[in-house]
Design a protein around this motif. Sequence first.
Motif, short mmCIF file in Angstrom:
data_model
loop_
_atom_site.label_atom_id
_atom_site.label_comp_id
_atom_site.label_asym_id
_atom_site.label_seq_id
_atom_site.Cartn_x
_atom_site.Cartn_y
_atom_site.Cartn_z
N UNK A 139 44.55 47.62 38.67
CA UNK A 139 44.29 46.92 37.45
C UNK A 139 44.00 48.32 36.85
N UNK A 140 43.06 49.56 37.30
CA UNK A 140 42.15 50.78 36.63
C UNK A 140 43.19 51.37 37.12
N UNK A 141 43.78 51.52 38.63
CA UNK A 141 44.69 53.23 38.64
C UNK A 141 46.00 52.75 37.78
N UNK A 193 37.83 35.88 48.63
CA UNK A 193 37.51 35.63 47.17
C UNK A 193 37.47 36.76 46.87
N UNK A 194 36.01 37.79 46.78
CA UNK A 194 35.58 39.00 46.85
C UNK A 194 36.29 40.02 46.68
N UNK A 195 37.05 39.80 48.18
CA UNK A 195 38.23 41.03 48.45
C UNK A 195 39.09 40.82 47.71
N UNK A 196 39.90 39.83 46.82
CA UNK A 196 40.92 39.85 46.21
C UNK A 196 40.75 40.38 45.45
N UNK A 197 39.71 39.71 44.36
CA UNK A 197 39.48 40.29 43.08
C UNK A 197 38.88 41.43 42.49
N UNK A 231 29.21 38.29 43.81
CA UNK A 231 30.44 37.42 42.76
C UNK A 231 31.46 38.36 42.37
N UNK A 232 31.87 37.94 41.48
CA UNK A 232 33.16 38.38 40.71
C UNK A 232 32.40 39.96 39.44
N UNK A 233 33.16 40.82 39.32
CA UNK A 233 32.20 41.18 38.15
C UNK A 233 32.11 40.91 36.65
N UNK A 234 33.47 39.44 37.27
CA UNK A 234 33.45 38.89 35.71
C UNK A 234 32.03 38.19 35.57
N UNK A 235 31.28 37.74 36.21
CA UNK A 235 29.76 37.32 35.55
C UNK A 235 28.65 38.37 35.21
#
Lengths: 250, 429
Positions: free
Chosen positions: B427-429, B416-420, B307-311
């Motif tokens: 963003x990190x880069x 979806x997971x790959x895109x997120x 799941x997205x790491x947001x959670x």
Amino acid sequence: MRRNNLIILLIALVTSFPFMNAQAQDHYAHFRLVNFLEAPTAELSVTNLENGQQKVIKMDYGESINYIKLTPQHYRFSLIIKNKKVLEKEFVMGAKGFYTLVIAGMLSDKIETNQQTTLFKLKKLLGGETKDDNNFLPQWYMLRDNYDGSTSAAYVRFVNINPSSTLLSLKKEESKLFEEIPYPHVTDIKKIKEGNHTYRVSKGDITVSEFKLTTTAGHIYTLVTGANLNNAKQLETIILENKAKYLLTP
Amino acid sequence: MSNSSKGGNLGFASVWSLTVGGMVGGGIYTALGVVVAVAMQWSWLSFAIAGVIAITSAYSYVKLANKFEESGGAFEYLRDINLNGVAGSLSWLLVIGYVLTIALYAFAFGHYVTFAFNAGPWLTRVLAIGIVALMIFLNLMGAGKLAIVEIIIVWANLIALLILAIYGLTQWDSLQLMAGAEPKSAWSAPIGAAAIFVSYEGFQLLTYEYDEIKDPKKKLFPAVISGVAFVILIYIIVALGAVILAGALTTIDEKQVALAVAAKEGLGKPGFIMIIIAAGLATSAAINSTLFSTAKLTARVAEDGEMPSFFDHKNSNDVPDRSVIVIGILAALLAILGSLSTLVEAASLIFLFTFLSVNYIAVKKLNKNRWIPITGMIVGGIVLIILTARLAIINPLSLALLAGLGAIIIFGRPAILAKINNSKNNEKK
């Protein structure tokens, strides 16, 4: 020891409840009938499946009858038009129950008992409550009248049994009570202020039935609207009245 | 994998109470009117049939939990047999199921409390949103799992239901089971079972707490199995007793508050107050425990990248705050938008599918008594087919929505997971 105490407490609670809730009512079931089936005089026979006793009621279109007392039991209801059985169904009349049976729809050219569309049959097979239009074929609906309302307010519900895809709305004076009710549909019961008011049934902005009604607190008014056989531009509304549950008298 | 040979603090009595509470918490308050509309005088048999699926699935859950010795339920079992993709998809589906379940409990809470005050539908909505908001707040504060409070609520709830059911049975009148309605054939019983299966889902929440159970290898099995058996019995006697008091047509017409109506009918004002309090407490506790466990599951799945790491984010109280908030908001929205039958049946479909998957894993992984999960698969499979057909005919929009969500989860989830994850890396880069 603790477990025994809990069991004794449970038994004491269960046995004491009847004394807290003593209500004097008789044991009979009561049922009344509204006929909005677009057909000549209908004959309804109500047969007690336990002892075979039968009551026969004859009614014209747009008529209703007052409550009839029935012994709580399984009953077979058969509706006959021009010597042909149009509808037949078993209903169970429960003790102390108050019910209204509403007959609605239009006859087809070829009269068969319980005519149903395939979709209607499928819904019934899969446990649906089957309150849908069934192509406007004859149907009946059992309404529950034992509403446990307050004795300080009046109540109203609206039943649309005008076989049409047009939605109906009900207004009390200028306030909207029920909006866009499809066929066939029975609304929930709504609390209203008692008194003398004008009620209007409308299709969109066009009023199709208008009547005055004096409502009393502690009473429930069931407004049943169907086609008007004498005027295609208007609809006909029957008003049924009964007392809220704890005022219901046999 | 954690070693749970000794485990946590939950003893037999706590595990038993939480098993029973997870199921009875909200299920029976909402399911009774729905099942009577479908199966009428056979409603008790519907609960028995759904109970067969529940108890066989409980057997599979417990045996698998003891085999893999870890918390996480179906998600972990699938991962342990190297079906990571399936585990990820199922976990998404399960979260949707739990959101529907929380919505259902909030819906029930709103209706029961509103009924007590004889107020309009606006109060139902306010209460449904309010109770979820309160539980979000409690969870964020770190008070999401208070086992002792839950156990007290479970017992108060059980006593109230037992009083209602036993009193109803003492007034035995079989006509009341069909009063005002048309008798149905026994064929309606499995259809009823399909419609209300969600009322049995709660026991599996306990498998997320495996690490908290004291000596789980010894205590989990007897506690869960006896708890599920007890719930089956309670549901059967409530389905008979409460309907005898209220009558079938009243139970159907007042399905949102069926038990309160039955209590008022049979036990008068004292009984009515008793059931309203029990319903309020039971549904609140059920919302709380489901929200707590679902947020934990979501965070756990996010940790594993499914799941997205947001959670996965946790607040200062070590609570997966974003999961709690998102799940709570979605459930509150559904509670005010959905109808009772839609929520019950959609959630039932998801949990039937999950239980079938767990029974399937049990057939694959267990060496003894495979006939038990096989029975669960056969009965569950039949009921799943019936429910799918029922939804297709009676509520096609719900089925289409669920099918759409299922398709997105199965086929769209990896993308979806790959895109997120890509955008995060950028963003990190």
